[in-house]
Design a protein around this motif. Structure first.
Motif, mmCIF file in Angstrom:
data_model
loop_
_atom_site.group_PDB
_atom_site.id
_atom_site.type_symbol
_atom_site.label_atom_id
_atom_site.label_comp_id
_atom_site.label_asym_id
_atom_site.label_seq_id
_atom_site.Cartn_x
_atom_site.Cartn_y
_atom_site.Cartn_z
ATOM 1 N N HIS B 29 -8.257 -4.126 -1.294
ATOM 2 C CA HIS B 29 -7.191 -3.371 -1.193
ATOM 3 C C HIS B 29 -7.154 -1.898 -1.549
ATOM 4 O O HIS B 29 -6.090 -1.202 -1.473
ATOM 5 C CB HIS B 29 -6.034 -4.233 -2.078
ATOM 6 N N ARG B 32 -5.993 0.727 0.915
ATOM 7 C CA ARG B 32 -4.858 0.861 1.684
ATOM 8 C C ARG B 32 -3.499 1.406 0.370
ATOM 9 O O ARG B 32 -2.714 2.205 0.702
ATOM 10 C CB ARG B 32 -4.133 -0.754 1.693
ATOM 11 N N SER B 69 5.179 -13.315 -0.180
ATOM 12 C CA SER B 69 4.687 -12.229 0.965
ATOM 13 C C SER B 69 3.119 -12.005 0.996
ATOM 14 O O SER B 69 2.528 -12.873 -0.062
ATOM 15 C CB SER B 69 5.280 -11.075 0.693
ATOM 16 N N THR B 73 1.057 -6.710 0.999
ATOM 17 C CA THR B 73 2.482 -6.518 1.001
ATOM 18 C C THR B 73 3.191 -6.068 -0.218
ATOM 19 O O THR B 73 3.498 -5.170 -0.805
ATOM 20 C CB THR B 73 3.488 -7.329 1.827
ATOM 21 N N TRP B 74 2.733 -7.111 -1.330
ATOM 22 C CA TRP B 74 3.004 -6.911 -2.484
ATOM 23 C C TRP B 74 2.499 -5.493 -3.396
ATOM 24 O O TRP B 74 3.206 -5.088 -4.049
ATOM 25 C CB TRP B 74 2.557 -8.349 -3.172
ATOM 26 N N HIS B 76 1.212 -3.044 -1.911
ATOM 27 C CA HIS B 76 1.796 -1.923 -1.298
ATOM 28 C C HIS B 76 3.244 -1.515 -1.964
ATOM 29 O O HIS B 76 3.477 -0.584 -2.337
ATOM 30 C CB HIS B 76 2.028 -2.077 0.253
ATOM 31 N N ARG B 77 4.055 -2.605 -2.048
ATOM 32 C CA ARG B 77 5.361 -2.220 -2.479
ATOM 33 C C ARG B 77 5.428 -1.867 -3.976
ATOM 34 O O ARG B 77 5.791 -1.094 -4.636
ATOM 35 C CB ARG B 77 6.094 -3.360 -2.500
ATOM 36 N N GLU B 142 4.820 4.386 6.772
ATOM 37 C CA GLU B 142 5.150 3.139 6.273
ATOM 38 C C GLU B 142 6.148 2.098 6.840
ATOM 39 O O GLU B 142 6.164 1.054 6.719
ATOM 40 C CB GLU B 142 5.292 3.157 4.815
ATOM 41 N N TYR B 144 9.511 2.141 6.864
ATOM 42 C CA TYR B 144 10.663 1.685 5.929
ATOM 43 C C TYR B 144 11.966 2.322 6.678
ATOM 44 O O TYR B 144 11.926 3.562 7.294
ATOM 45 C CB TYR B 144 10.658 2.177 4.535
#
Lengths: 197, 177
Positions: B29, B32, B69, B73-74, B76-77, B142, B144
């Motif tokens: 990861h 990213r 998730s 995703t986790w 990234h947040r 991203e 959002y």
């Protein structure tokens, strides 16, 4: 014509943030105003370029030591070998990792059969030695090794099949190379671990 | 073992404290997480530090990861939240030191990305003022929406929109130079 449409209104239109009535008014204006049409096209192009930026970028230096240094150990009953096998298995399965590798290494194109020949030659001796030394490992460790090899082998077969159907696909070729390398890494770790056992 | 099961197994091991399994998570990861950190900060040095903080935090918080998730995703947040937390901390320090609310006036012009060759989009984004850059990256790259951005950054929705508009205008000017 003198343009009276505020730029913010044009961007709200771009983002779909206007009511139907407001959007219709902007569209009427756009039919008459060349400058706003050009601006809108330019904003759209900017958005498209932004969305097309790569999902992954690599740092120029190794960041792991800083991460490792900040990790407070948690208790674990898992053996170091199992951890290594888990790490390799994840690498084999991770398309993200494959993409990272692809960005770093862009080798010359090669045919599937040439790849297979080179890989088999590179691993032949290692496979023989691992088969001999594997006996030193505990049954539980051998089972983990076998399980991880099966995972990687399945991924290799999948890539070989895909590449056989689409030989010109450079991405598939790079993915297959990565998976061969991962199997080689796993075998080397097994050998090292068996020697230390 | 099916692929999904194997991945879940490795994440579970990392959550249980397996440092090598966590290293595998990091390897998978890193690209990213670093990308979002680099774009939000506009600075290699800051992005490197932030990326390290994100993974240290991920190591700490992984036991609470429920798998609702995807891990990507986790993470990234987590990266976005770490960046916002870092920005807020910097802003507090600057306000105290310079005794001003106009942080943009004192925002340093960062070293940013390598300033060689033609101005590309990455460099132009890096050179945006922090507020405009944050909203542009979150919205345009991203994906959002403004409500989510407001929740993440603490900005009003109207301010988020205004910053996006400003970022687009500045980027157009920069890229047309």
């Amino acid at each position: 014509m003198n343009c009276t449409l505020p730029q913010d209104r044009l961007q709200d239109y771009l983002d779909g943030a206007l009511t139907t009535l407001e959007a219709a008014a902007v569209e009427t204006h756009l039919r008459e105003c060349e400058r706003c049409r050009a601006d809108l096209a330019s904003y759209r192009q900017l958005g498209a370029r932004a969305r097309a930026l790569p999902d992954t970028l690599l740092p120029e230096r190794d960041l792991w030591p800083g991460v490792d240094g900040g990790m407070v150990p948690r208790r674990t009953g898992v053996s170091p070998w199992l951890l290594a096998a888990a790490a390799i298995a994840l690498m084999a399965l991770s398309s993200a990792a494959t993409m990272l590798w692809m960005r770093r290494n862009i080798p010359a194109p090669d045919s599937l059969s040439a790849l297979q020949v080179r890989y088999t030659a590179a691993t032949a001796e290692l496979v023989r030695r691992v088969a001999e030394e594997e006996k030193r490992l505990s049954p539980a460790t051998r089972a983990i090794v076998q399980r991880n090899l099966q995972i990687i082998d399945a991924a290799i077969r999948e890539s070989e099949d895909a590449l056989a159907k689409d030989p010109a696909n450079r991405g598939l070729e790079l993915m297959l190379r990565t998976r061969y390398q991962q199997r080689l890494d796993l075998l080397q770790q097994v050998r090292r671990f068996a020697e230390e056992s | 073992m099916p692929v999904d099961e194997a991945l879940t197994d490795i994440v579970r091991r990392a959550a249980a404290g397996d440092a090598l399994a966590f290293r595998a998570v990091y390897d998978a990861h890193l690209g990213r997480v670093y990308a979002v950190c680099l774009r939000l900060t506009g600075s290699r040095e800051e992005a490197e530090e932030l990326t390290q903080s994100v993974f240290v935090r991920a190591w700490e918080k992984l036991p609470s990861f429920r798998g609702d998730s995807a891990l990507a995703t986790w993470l990234h947040r987590l990266a976005v939240n770490e960046a916002m937390s870092s920005f807020r901390s910097t802003a507090r320090r600057l306000r105290r030191v310079f005794n001003t609310e106009d942080l943009e006036a004192i925002e340093p012009v960062p070293a940013r990305l390598a300033a060689t060759g033609p101005l590309d989009l990455e460099r132009a984004i890096a050179e945006l003022p922090r507020g405009a850059r944050t909203v542009f990256v979150l919205h345009e790259i991203e994906g959002y929406g403004h409500e989510e951005i407001a929740g993440i950054t603490g900005l009003a929705i109207g301010t988020s929109k205004a910053q996006l508009h400003r970022a687009r205008r500045l980027l157009r000017e920069a890229l047309e130079r």
